[in-house]
Design an enzyme around this catalytic site. Structure first.
Site, PDB file in Angstrom:
ATOM      1  N   HIS A   1       9.608  45.997  38.056  1.00  0.00           N
ATOM      2  CA  HIS A   1       8.503  46.332  37.123  1.00  0.00           C
ATOM      3  C   HIS A   1       8.840  46.900  35.800  1.00  0.00           C
ATOM      4  O   HIS A   1       8.134  46.753  34.766  1.00  0.00           O
ATOM      5  CB  HIS A   1       7.845  47.355  37.841  1.00  0.00           C
TER       6      HIS A   1
ATOM      7  N   SER B   1       2.083  46.731  32.327  1.00  0.00           N
ATOM      8  CA  SER B   1       1.429  48.000  33.346  1.00  0.00           C
ATOM      9  C   SER B   1       0.019  48.110  33.113  1.00  0.00           C
ATOM     10  O   SER B   1      -0.947  47.221  32.985  1.00  0.00           O
ATOM     11  CB  SER B   1       2.460  49.047  33.488  1.00  0.00           C
TER      12      SER B   1
ATOM     13  N   GLU C   1       8.725  42.495  42.120  1.00  0.00           N
ATOM     14  CA  GLU C   1       7.510  43.107  42.254  1.00  0.00           C
ATOM     15  C   GLU C   1       6.747  42.596  43.555  1.00  0.00           C
ATOM     16  O   GLU C   1       5.568  43.197  43.757  1.00  0.00           O
ATOM     17  CB  GLU C   1       6.761  43.360  40.829  1.00  0.00           C
TER      18      GLU C   1
END
Length: 297
Positions: free
Chosen positions: A270, A164, A232
């Site tokens: 995610h 991330s 995602e």
């Protein structure tokens, strides 16, 4: 420096729980002499004989949440007689009492105007951002020398792994200081950060590699493993699409010393993608030959 060992089963009694420790791990706190920021360093190593050429090292971001998974995975993947070379995992986290999620916004990002950033999901203000350069300095000039003083390290086999915003940081280091590591593992990277500023860094990175190629300058082989979870897809931040598109664009730089491996972890989101990212990332980092690396992934 605090050593964490195994707790003998005989020392436990009903009604007196104790913490579970990971064998072969240590932790200590370090304060950066430059920024003054404090980090909790978590380290695992197998204790085996030093490999020829030294230990490969994986530097893992978000250690408060990811170190345990990374250390245990590395333990099994390096288990003899069929495992990879013995390795060291160095997790970079934050001490107790520090709000890790807030601190990572500073360490993992480049400067940005909060007014131009998207509204956060809970509509809370953005925490301070933009400390990536200080954080890179801490890793390169302060943390690495500590590890290298204690162990014989193979400096040609050092990896950086992040997810991330951590994935954003990994790519930022690749594009601006590519000699820092030989393997870069970026999971679901936040390429959207600050109006896709990474895309400009990517262009500069490409131009530098191509210019070096024209001038015949020798370059060090580097591997980028970039991945995202299939679930995602369609996210407004384009987390999945940005990652796969970047892998495709950079894939033509193999002749310039960059090997790119893109991975779609189907069925993962995610957060659920993190264990898969760690397992594959370790395999990429510890595989010594390019051909083996391609087969293993």
């Amino acid at each position: 420096m605090e050593r964490i060992g195994e707790m003998p089963i005989s020392s436990l009694s009903a009604g007196s729980p104790t913490q579970v420790a990971i064998p072969g791990t240590e932790l200590w706190d370090m304060r950066s002499a430059v920024s003054g920021r404090e980090y909790r360093i978590m380290m695992w190593h197998s204790g085996d004989e030093t490999p020829a050429g030294g230990y490969p090292v994986l530097y893992m971001l978000d250690a408060n949440t990811c170190f345990g998974t990374t250390a245990e995975t590395a333990k099994y993947l390096t288990k003899k007689p069929h495992g990879y070379d013995s390795a060291i995992v160095v997790g970079i986290g934050y001490p107790d009492g520090v709000e890790a999620n807030k601190e990572r916004f500073w360490d993992y990002t480049t400067p940005a105007d909060p007014e131009r950033l998207p509204v956060r999901g809970d509509r809370s203000p953005w925490p301070p951002v933009g400390g990536a350069e200080e954080f890179i300095h801490f890793i390169e000039a302060e943390l690495k020398p500590v590890i290298e003083k204690r162990f014989t390290i193979d400096k040609t086999r050092q990896a950086l792994c992040g997810h991330s915003l951590g994935g954003f940081f990994v790519l930022h280091v690749l594009f601006t200081r590519r000699e820092a590591f030989s393997t870069y593992v970026a999971g679901s990277p936040s390429i959207w950060w600050n109006d896709n500023v990474l895309l400009e860094e990517e262009k500069t990175f490409r131009q530098e590699l191509e210019q070096e190629g024209r001038e015949g300058e020798a370059h060090r082989n580097i591997t980028l493993f970039i991945a995202a979870g299939g679930l995602e897809r369609g996210n407004p931040s384009r987390m999945f699409e940005n990652a796969i598109e970047m892998a495709e664009r950079l894939g033509d730089l193999k002749e310039r010393g960059l090997t790119v491996i893109g991975k779609d972890f189907e069925g993962e989101g995610h957060v659920s993608v993190i264990p898969s990212l760690i397992a594959r990332g370790i395999r990429v980092a510890l595989t010594s030959s390019e051909d083996e690396r391609g087969r293993n992934i």
